[in-house]
Design an enzyme around this catalytic site. Structure first.
Site, PDB file in Angstrom:
ATOM      1  N   SER A 172     -14.118  -4.469   2.476  1.00  0.00           N
ATOM      2  CA  SER A 172     -15.305  -5.095   2.138  1.00  0.00           C
ATOM      3  C   SER A 172     -15.978  -4.544   0.922  1.00  0.00           C
ATOM      4  CB  SER A 172     -16.468  -4.856   3.293  1.00  0.00           C
ATOM      5  OG  SER A 172     -16.073  -5.627   4.516  1.00  0.00           O
ATOM      6  N   THR A 202       0.995  -1.293  -0.096  1.00  0.00           N
ATOM      7  CA  THR A 202       0.048   0.094   0.204  1.00  0.00           C
ATOM      8  C   THR A 202       0.784   1.269  -0.101  1.00  0.00           C
ATOM      9  OG1 THR A 202      -1.557  -1.078   1.441  1.00  0.00           O
ATOM     10  CG2 THR A 202      -2.045   1.345   1.199  1.00  0.00           C
ATOM     11  N   SER A 254       2.054  -3.066   8.264  1.00  0.00           N
ATOM     12  CA  SER A 254       2.139  -4.022   9.766  1.00  0.00           C
ATOM     13  C   SER A 254       3.845  -4.348   9.769  1.00  0.00           C
ATOM     14  CB  SER A 254       1.319  -5.068   9.530  1.00  0.00           C
ATOM     15  OG  SER A 254      -0.105  -4.698   9.374  1.00  0.00           O
ATOM     16  N   GLN A 307     -23.101  -3.976  23.361  1.00  0.00           N
ATOM     17  CA  GLN A 307     -24.667  -3.713  23.862  1.00  0.00           C
ATOM     18  C   GLN A 307     -25.107  -4.778  24.746  1.00  0.00           C
ATOM     19  OE1 GLN A 307     -26.054  -1.021  23.037  1.00  0.00           O
ATOM     20  NE2 GLN A 307     -27.986  -1.468  23.315  1.00  0.00           N
ATOM     21  N   GLY A 346     -23.684  -0.751  30.107  1.00  0.00           N
ATOM     22  CA  GLY A 346     -22.696   0.345  30.307  1.00  0.00           C
ATOM     23  C   GLY A 346     -21.244  -0.319  30.613  1.00  0.00           C
ATOM     24  N   ALA A 363      -2.242   4.726  -3.437  1.00  0.00           N
ATOM     25  CA  ALA A 363      -2.574   3.306  -4.128  1.00  0.00           C
ATOM     26  C   ALA A 363      -2.754   2.179  -2.968  1.00  0.00           C
ATOM     27  CB  ALA A 363      -1.191   2.764  -4.940  1.00  0.00           C
ATOM     28  N   GLY A 364      -4.237   2.054  -2.699  1.00  0.00           N
ATOM     29  CA  GLY A 364      -4.450   1.274  -1.661  1.00  0.00           C
ATOM     30  C   GLY A 364      -5.330   0.096  -2.321  1.00  0.00           C
ATOM     31  N   SER A 365      -6.548   0.394  -2.368  1.00  0.00           N
ATOM     32  CA  SER A 365      -7.464  -0.463  -3.295  1.00  0.00           C
ATOM     33  C   SER A 365      -6.866  -0.845  -4.473  1.00  0.00           C
ATOM     34  CB  SER A 365      -8.924  -0.269  -3.169  1.00  0.00           C
ATOM     35  OG  SER A 365      -9.316  -0.306  -1.766  1.00  0.00           O
ATOM     36  N   GLU A 400      -6.216  -6.201   3.671  1.00  0.00           N
ATOM     37  CA  GLU A 400      -6.198  -7.321   2.738  1.00  0.00           C
ATOM     38  C   GLU A 400      -7.458  -7.206   1.863  1.00  0.00           C
ATOM     39  OE1 GLU A 400      -3.077  -8.599   2.206  1.00  0.00           O
ATOM     40  OE2 GLU A 400      -4.272 -10.274   1.711  1.00  0.00           O
TER      41      GLU A 400
HETATM   42  C1  LIG Z   1      -3.577  -1.060  10.504  1.00  0.00           C
HETATM   43  C2  LIG Z   1      -3.567  -1.256   9.085  1.00  0.00           C
HETATM   44  C3  LIG Z   1      -2.517  -2.326   8.663  1.00  0.00           C
HETATM   45  C4  LIG Z   1      -2.330  -2.446   7.394  1.00  0.00           C
HETATM   46  N1  LIG Z   1      -1.351  -3.248   7.038  1.00  0.00           N
HETATM   47  C5  LIG Z   1      -0.508  -3.370   5.608  1.00  0.00           C
HETATM   48  C6  LIG Z   1       0.263  -4.166   5.195  1.00  0.00           C
HETATM   49  O1  LIG Z   1       1.267  -4.762   6.066  1.00  0.00           O
HETATM   50  N2  LIG Z   1       0.812  -4.025   3.999  1.00  0.00           N
HETATM   51  C7  LIG Z   1       0.115  -3.491   3.197  1.00  0.00           C
HETATM   52  O2  LIG Z   1       0.531  -3.419   1.918  1.00  0.00           O
HETATM   53  N3  LIG Z   1      -1.026  -2.521   3.225  1.00  0.00           N
HETATM   54  C8  LIG Z   1      -1.420  -2.775   4.811  1.00  0.00           C
HETATM   55  N4  LIG Z   1      -2.581  -1.592   4.825  1.00  0.00           N
HETATM   56  C9  LIG Z   1      -3.289  -1.173   4.099  1.00  0.00           C
HETATM   57  C10 LIG Z   1      -4.549  -1.668   3.577  1.00  0.00           C
HETATM   58  O3  LIG Z   1      -4.394  -3.046   2.913  1.00  0.00           O
HETATM   59  C11 LIG Z   1      -5.367  -0.388   3.074  1.00  0.00           C
HETATM   60  O4  LIG Z   1      -5.613   0.419   3.661  1.00  0.00           O
HETATM   61  C12 LIG Z   1      -6.571  -1.296   2.330  1.00  0.00           C
HETATM   62  O5  LIG Z   1      -6.052  -1.893   1.200  1.00  0.00           O
HETATM   63  C13 LIG Z   1      -7.460   0.239   1.626  1.00  0.00           C
HETATM   64  O6  LIG Z   1      -6.891   0.856   1.102  1.00  0.00           O
HETATM   65  P1  LIG Z   1      -6.872   2.478   1.230  1.00  0.00           P
HETATM   66  O7  LIG Z   1      -6.456   2.563   2.814  1.00  0.00           O
HETATM   67  O8  LIG Z   1      -6.034   3.152   0.380  1.00  0.00           O
HETATM   68  O9  LIG Z   1      -8.300   3.012   1.023  1.00  0.00           O
HETATM   69  P2  LIG Z   1      -8.836   3.357  -0.405  1.00  0.00           P
HETATM   70  O10 LIG Z   1      -8.603   2.518  -1.482  1.00  0.00           O
HETATM   71  O11 LIG Z   1      -8.986   4.699  -0.483  1.00  0.00           O
HETATM   72  O12 LIG Z   1     -10.508   3.185   0.067  1.00  0.00           O
HETATM   73  C14 LIG Z   1     -11.153   4.074   0.886  1.00  0.00           C
HETATM   74  C15 LIG Z   1     -12.556   3.740   0.812  1.00  0.00           C
HETATM   75  O13 LIG Z   1     -13.210   3.512  -0.428  1.00  0.00           O
HETATM   76  C16 LIG Z   1     -13.814   2.382  -0.802  1.00  0.00           C
HETATM   77  N5  LIG Z   1     -13.267   2.265  -2.415  1.00  0.00           N
HETATM   78  C17 LIG Z   1     -12.256   2.007  -2.807  1.00  0.00           C
HETATM   79  N6  LIG Z   1     -12.177   1.453  -3.965  1.00  0.00           N
HETATM   80  C18 LIG Z   1     -13.555   1.626  -4.538  1.00  0.00           C
HETATM   81  C19 LIG Z   1     -14.202   1.677  -5.441  1.00  0.00           C
HETATM   82  N7  LIG Z   1     -13.305   1.092  -7.024  1.00  0.00           N
HETATM   83  N8  LIG Z   1     -15.416   1.418  -5.766  1.00  0.00           N
HETATM   84  C20 LIG Z   1     -15.922   1.398  -4.400  1.00  0.00           C
HETATM   85  N9  LIG Z   1     -15.401   2.013  -3.357  1.00  0.00           N
HETATM   86  C21 LIG Z   1     -14.107   1.608  -3.263  1.00  0.00           C
HETATM   87  C22 LIG Z   1     -13.040   1.441  -0.151  1.00  0.00           C
HETATM   88  O14 LIG Z   1     -13.695   0.136   0.350  1.00  0.00           O
HETATM   89  C23 LIG Z   1     -12.814   2.143   1.312  1.00  0.00           C
HETATM   90  O15 LIG Z   1     -14.137   2.175   1.961  1.00  0.00           O
HETATM   91  C24 LIG Z   1      -2.861  -1.690   6.347  1.00  0.00           C
HETATM   92  C25 LIG Z   1      -3.719  -0.819   6.778  1.00  0.00           C
HETATM   93  C26 LIG Z   1      -4.197  -0.532   8.232  1.00  0.00           C
HETATM   94  C27 LIG Z   1      -5.112   0.535   8.404  1.00  0.00           C
END
Ligand SMILES: Cc1cc2nc3c(=O)[nH]c(=O)nc-3n(C[C@H](O)[C@H](O)[C@H](O)COP(=O)(O)OP(=O)(O)OC[C@H]3O[C@@H](n4cnc5c(N)ncnc54)[C@H](O)[C@@H]3O)c2cc1C
Length: 572
Positions: free
Chosen positions: A389, A143, A180, A359, A363, A147-149, A386
């Site tokens: 949802s 990530t 992580s 819940q 409390g 570049a996440g999803s 990973e």
């Molecule tokens: C505690 C933690 C540990 C992590 N560990 C690792 C790790 O070890 N290695 C690693 O590489 N990554 C790691 N990650 C990253 C994690 O995999 C990403 O946060 C995740 O893939 C989502 O990417 P993003 O945060 O950029 O969110 P985004 O991709 O920007 O998404 C934001 C929101 O938009 C939604 N969304 C995104 N694209 C679309 C679409 N095309 N259509 C509709 N909705 C969409 C998503 O579902 C989400 O609700 C970690 C994250 C956290 C918080």
């Protein structure tokens, strides 16, 4: 066609992975080791102080102590060669103790996956052997801030360093986000864009130009170290390009999703059950209005029973996918959709269970001492990392949509036929109701096709949700039948007997049928795909879904009896 029988004894017990005694011993050892190291008091303190117990994580991954890393390293590299099924059981156990610690261990699993699936034999021997022998900790760096999803948008670059016209190494430049073990790992697998395309590189901690940020201040999994990574001309030798060929990175990442998503699914399952396992005894002891809360149907049937049912439905799916991966079906990412369904069902169920457990404690649940509040914050991550949802919904919907089209609309009708055959053998496992869910799903998909409704992204993602519910119901019915026939594998969870699972499966199937029919009607109508009073309701099996609800409350009563150990109901 969707498999309606789940874990077949043959594949799980054909000698793949650990034997049952070793697995049982390992489950107990993990539990005792972690509980000794972080009793509740220390757990709360570490959570409060946002501190990763590095000593514990290293101890868990050290050959001298727990040696849990051996589980996922093949025997030829000095590991124990655990199967996917073994890994699911251990991941569930770890998450029940603490999802943060489980995440730290998972990071080494994840970090070594590109090696496992993409490295040359020489690289595997080098890197996997040192994980087995020296407990080297890994982090998985995919990530980035932008570049996440969508990993295809990655910006980190790998620029070849040439000498005499030959590539001798790569200079990495860029930033990784939320990694992580980012601040504590010994080695990092880094995804970077080389001239030939995205590629994985193994980078040592301490490499010049490679630094790690301070740990993130997170909502949950505060025992896990999460940090950003900075790469400024960090040099890696050419031999650290995983597989030795550029451009394989995204393919290698795709190959592991079926497997890694099962692990995160197991986290949702373990944490969800950990929350319920606190709420159940609490409600048996807590007297309100003259009787224990556990005797109040409005309490149990809202806050306990549906969550236990959803978690066990998710387990059925996890066990099914793990079994199929171990049988060799998952090669080249072939079970990625199934892994997505498992993760989606289990992580959503785990979250809902933990929320309900707060819940259920009233409390007290809202205070830190009872731990359900921490579990709720911790399990939240399972619907994000990973693959979120929403990405799971998209993955599931796209794949099954194609199958619906390729089979001329028969895909879920055939699945329903399989479930009806199961129902003739086992009329008590909810298979007929699961069949209604599948028939309704076929109707929804067909209406979407005719009206071209999936051009609405929301409709497509809602289909993902309904598909997971219907397939989950079919799978659960299969698992309950296997349990009744005494065919659950030895290594499966035996917490509930076949009769108890059958009752739970009936409850889940009713929910799935109703949801597919009602929500399906809602979304296709909302997208303009049907006019009121048209023939659609018949195709969506609304009447059948309603009729199937008969007996629901009595079944929920039975499930409650099982969970509270009343009337000799079976749960171990
Ligand atoms: C505690 C933690 C540990 C992590 N560990 C690792 C790790 O070890 N290695 C690693 O590489 N990554 C790691 N990650 C990253 C994690 O995999 C990403 O946060 C995740 O893939 C989502 O990417 P993003 O945060 O950029 O969110 P985004 O991709 O920007 O998404 C934001 C929101 O938009 C939604 N969304 C995104 N694209 C679309 C679409 N095309 N259509 C509709 N909705 C969409 C998503 O579902 C989400 O609700 C970690 C994250 C956290 C918080």
């Amino acid at each position: 066609m969707v498999s309606v029988t789940t874990t077949s004894q043959n594949t799980v017990e054909a000698g793949i992975g650990l034997d049952n005694e070793t697995l049982t011993m390992m489950l107990e050892t993990v539990r005792d080791y972690v509980r000794d190291a972080i009793p509740d008091e220390r757990l709360l303190r570490l959570d409060h102080e946002d501190e990763c117990p590095v000593d514990l994580v290293r101890g868990m991954c050290s050959g001298d102590q727990l040696g849990i890393q051996l589980l996922f390293i093949p025997e030829e590299y000095g590991g124990m060669g655990g199967s996917t099924f073994d890994v699911y059981r251990i991941c569930e156990q770890m998450a029940a103790l603490d999802v943060g610690v489980a995440t730290s261990v998972l990071a080494t699993f994840l970090g070594s996956d590109p090696i496992f699936f993409g490295a040359t034999p020489e690289q595997k021997s080098r890197w996997l052997t040192e994980i087995a022998e020296r407990g080297v900790l890994y982090a998985y760096g995919a990530t980035e801030p932008d570049a996440g999803s969508d990993l295809g948008a990655l910006k980190t670059t790998a620029t070849p360093v040439l000498a005499d016209g030959t590539v001798r190494g790569y200079r990495l430049n860029g930033r990784k986000q939320w990694i992580s073990n980012g601040g504590i790992a010994d080695k990092y697998t880094i995804l970077a864009r080389a001239p030939g395309g995205p590629s994985w590189f193994v980078l040592d901690r301490g490499t010049e130009g490679f630094t790690q940020n301070r740990p993130e201040d997170k909502h949950g999994i505060r025992l896990s170290n999460t940090a950003a990574l900075f790469l400024e001309d960090a040099l890696v030798p050419v031999g650290n390009l995983v597989g030795g060929v550029e451009g394989q990175g995204l393919i290698q990442a795709q190959k592991v999703f079926g497997y890694t998503r099962v692990m995160v699914a197991a986290f949702g399952l373990g944490a969800g059950w950990a929350a319920l396992d606190r709420a159940i005894p609490y409600s048996a002891a807590r007297i309100q209005a003259g009787a224990p809360l556990s005797e109040k149907q409005g309490y149990t049937h809202k806050l306990i029973v549906p969550h236990a049912v959803r978690l066990e439905a998710a387990r059925a799916f996890i066990e099914s996918v793990a079994t199929r991966i171990d049988a060799g079906e998952g090669a080249d990412g072939a079970l990625n959709t199934e892994g997505a369904i498992a993760k989606y069902l289990a992580s959503e169920a785990g979250n809902q269970a933990a929320d309900a457990a707060i819940q259920a404690h009233g409390g007290y649940g809202y205070t830190r001492e009872y731990l359900v509040e921490k579990i709720k914050r911790d399990v939240r991550i399972t619907t994000i990392y990973e693959g979120t949802s929403e990405i799971m919904e998209m993955t599931i919907a796209r794949d099954r949509w194609q199958r619906h089209l390729k089979t001329g609309g028969r895909y879920y009708l055939d699945t329903a036929a399989g479930l009806r055959a199961l129902d003739t053998r086992h009329p008590d496992v909810g298979a007929a109701t699961a069949a209604v869910a599948c028939e309704a799903l076929a109707g929804v998909l067909e209406t979407c096709r005719a009206g071209r409704l999936t051009r609405n992204q929301h409709v497509l993602l809602r289909l993902g949700e309904l598909i997971a519910a219907a397939e989950g119901a079919g799978c659960f019915a299969g698992r309950a039948a296997a349990a009744l026939d005494g065919e659950l594998p030895e290594k499966a969870s035996h917490r509930f007997d076949g009769t108890a699972l059958a009752g739970m499966s009936r409850v889940f199937a009713r929910d799935a049928a109703m949801r597919v029919a009602c929500d399906g009607l809602r979304w296709v109508t909302g997208a303009g795909g049907v006019s009121t009073g048209g023939p659609l309701a018949g195709g969506l099996r609304l009447d059948a879904a309603c009729a199937a609800q008969e007996g629901l409350i009595a079944d929920m009563d039975r499930v409650a009896d099982v969970l509270y150990g009343r009337d000799g109901a079976a749960s171990s």
